[in-house]
Design a protein around this motif. Structure first.
Motif, PDB file in Angstrom:
ATOM      1  N   ASN A  43     -25.813  13.134   6.887  1.00 54.54           N
ATOM      2  CA  ASN A  43     -26.073  12.227   5.490  1.00 54.54           C
ATOM      3  C   ASN A  43     -24.577  12.094   4.842  1.00 54.54           C
ATOM      4  O   ASN A  43     -23.926  10.822   4.560  1.00 54.54           O
ATOM      5  CB  ASN A  43     -26.967  11.297   4.900  1.00 54.54           C
ATOM      6  N   THR A  53     -24.134   2.730  11.347  1.00 59.62           N
ATOM      7  CA  THR A  53     -25.168   3.997  10.965  1.00 59.62           C
ATOM      8  C   THR A  53     -26.046   3.126  11.365  1.00 59.62           C
ATOM      9  O   THR A  53     -27.722   3.644  11.451  1.00 59.62           O
ATOM     10  CB  THR A  53     -25.438   4.926   9.585  1.00 59.62           C
ATOM     11  N   GLU A  54     -26.435   1.962  11.278  1.00 60.86           N
ATOM     12  CA  GLU A  54     -27.360   1.294  11.315  1.00 60.86           C
ATOM     13  C   GLU A  54     -28.211   1.605  12.051  1.00 60.86           C
ATOM     14  O   GLU A  54     -29.578   1.066  12.338  1.00 60.86           O
ATOM     15  CB  GLU A  54     -27.165  -0.447  11.339  1.00 60.86           C
ATOM     16  N   GLU A  55     -28.463   1.436  12.769  1.00 63.47           N
ATOM     17  CA  GLU A  55     -28.707   1.979  14.310  1.00 63.47           C
ATOM     18  C   GLU A  55     -29.407   2.835  14.304  1.00 63.47           C
ATOM     19  O   GLU A  55     -30.784   3.537  15.145  1.00 63.47           O
ATOM     20  CB  GLU A  55     -27.731   1.438  15.242  1.00 63.47           C
ATOM     21  N   TYR A  56     -29.159   3.760  13.221  1.00 62.26           N
ATOM     22  CA  TYR A  56     -29.538   5.454  12.925  1.00 62.26           C
ATOM     23  C   TYR A  56     -30.793   5.026  11.948  1.00 62.26           C
ATOM     24  O   TYR A  56     -30.312   4.700  11.002  1.00 62.26           O
ATOM     25  CB  TYR A  56     -28.748   6.058  13.345  1.00 62.26           C
ATOM     26  N   ASP A  57     -31.981   5.910  11.700  1.00 60.10           N
ATOM     27  CA  ASP A  57     -32.661   6.013  10.772  1.00 60.10           C
ATOM     28  C   ASP A  57     -31.866   7.567  10.059  1.00 60.10           C
ATOM     29  O   ASP A  57     -32.721   8.431  10.439  1.00 60.10           O
ATOM     30  CB  ASP A  57     -34.235   5.750  11.298  1.00 60.10           C
ATOM     31  N   LEU A  58     -31.093   7.421   9.341  1.00 58.71           N
ATOM     32  CA  LEU A  58     -31.076   8.935   8.440  1.00 58.71           C
ATOM     33  C   LEU A  58     -31.903   9.690   7.727  1.00 58.71           C
ATOM     34  O   LEU A  58     -31.255  10.447   7.157  1.00 58.71           O
ATOM     35  CB  LEU A  58     -29.180   8.710   7.949  1.00 58.71           C
ATOM     36  N   ASP A  59     -32.776   8.853   7.370  1.00 57.90           N
ATOM     37  CA  ASP A  59     -33.771   9.185   6.670  1.00 57.90           C
ATOM     38  C   ASP A  59     -34.820  10.240   7.518  1.00 57.90           C
ATOM     39  O   ASP A  59     -34.860  11.275   6.855  1.00 57.90           O
ATOM     40  CB  ASP A  59     -34.892   8.155   5.790  1.00 57.90           C
ATOM     41  N   THR A  60     -34.577   9.879   8.792  1.00 60.32           N
ATOM     42  CA  THR A  60     -35.572  11.507   9.525  1.00 60.32           C
ATOM     43  C   THR A  60     -34.289  12.529  10.383  1.00 60.32           C
ATOM     44  O   THR A  60     -33.280  12.067  10.337  1.00 60.32           O
ATOM     45  CB  THR A  60     -36.172  10.547  10.525  1.00 60.32           C
ATOM     46  N   GLY A  63     -33.170  10.377  13.939  1.00 57.71           N
ATOM     47  CA  GLY A  63     -32.403   9.755  13.273  1.00 57.71           C
ATOM     48  C   GLY A  63     -30.845  10.434  13.038  1.00 57.71           C
ATOM     49  O   GLY A  63     -30.362  10.578  13.940  1.00 57.71           O
ATOM     50  N   CYS A  64     -30.764  11.462  11.855  1.00 61.89           N
ATOM     51  CA  CYS A  64     -29.528  12.148  11.701  1.00 61.89           C
ATOM     52  C   CYS A  64     -29.353  13.109  12.986  1.00 61.89           C
ATOM     53  O   CYS A  64     -27.831  12.925  13.191  1.00 61.89           O
ATOM     54  CB  CYS A  64     -30.421  12.736  11.014  1.00 61.89           C
ATOM     55  N   TYR A  67     -27.621  10.273  15.041  1.00 61.66           N
ATOM     56  CA  TYR A  67     -26.317   9.831  14.951  1.00 61.66           C
ATOM     57  C   TYR A  67     -24.986  11.246  15.353  1.00 61.66           C
ATOM     58  O   TYR A  67     -24.106  10.909  15.870  1.00 61.66           O
ATOM     59  CB  TYR A  67     -26.202   9.728  13.525  1.00 61.66           C
TER      60      TYR A  67
END
Length: 113
Positions: A43, A53-60, A63-64, A67
């Motif tokens: 992050n 970064t919209e297509e990635y769930d950077l809370d998981t 997802g990270c 990315y």
């Protein structure tokens, strides 16, 4: 010659080593203490980039990781349970340093002639 043994009592068994192979740059090897550390680092890195970064769930974690590796040739994660005794015979210097920092291996005494 330094020899190592797997440290089954490592306090960092949730950590992992990341081996990144960019398309045109040298391989990079680094480590994280756990998944939360990885998510935090990705992050921070993402916030310094201009790409979306919209297509990635950077809370998981997943997802990270997606990315993180999206513009690499390959990215490999080594977890504690992935260590094989063969790696301990002659690990690459950068991997050896990560293994030591995560306390996954310990140096053992050897009798040298």
């Amino acid at each position: 010659m330094t020899q190592y043994a797997i440290n089954q009592n490592s306090p960092c068994k949730d950590g992992f080593i990341i081996i990144d192979r960019p398309h045109q740059k040298p391989t990079e090897i680094w480590y994280c203490w756990d998944e939360a550390d990885f998510i935090k680092r990705v992050n921070q890195w993402a916030s310094s980039k201009s790409d979306s970064t919209e297509e990635y769930d950077l809370d998981t974690f997943d997802g990270c990781f997606d990315y993180h590796r999206h513009d690499l040739s390959t990215s490999t994660i080594i977890r504690f349970e992935d260590i094989e005794p063969l790696w301990l015979m002659s690990p690459a210097r950068d991997i050896e340093q990560c293994l030591v920092m995560l306390e996954w291996i310990t140096e053992i005494e050897t009798d040298e002639d």
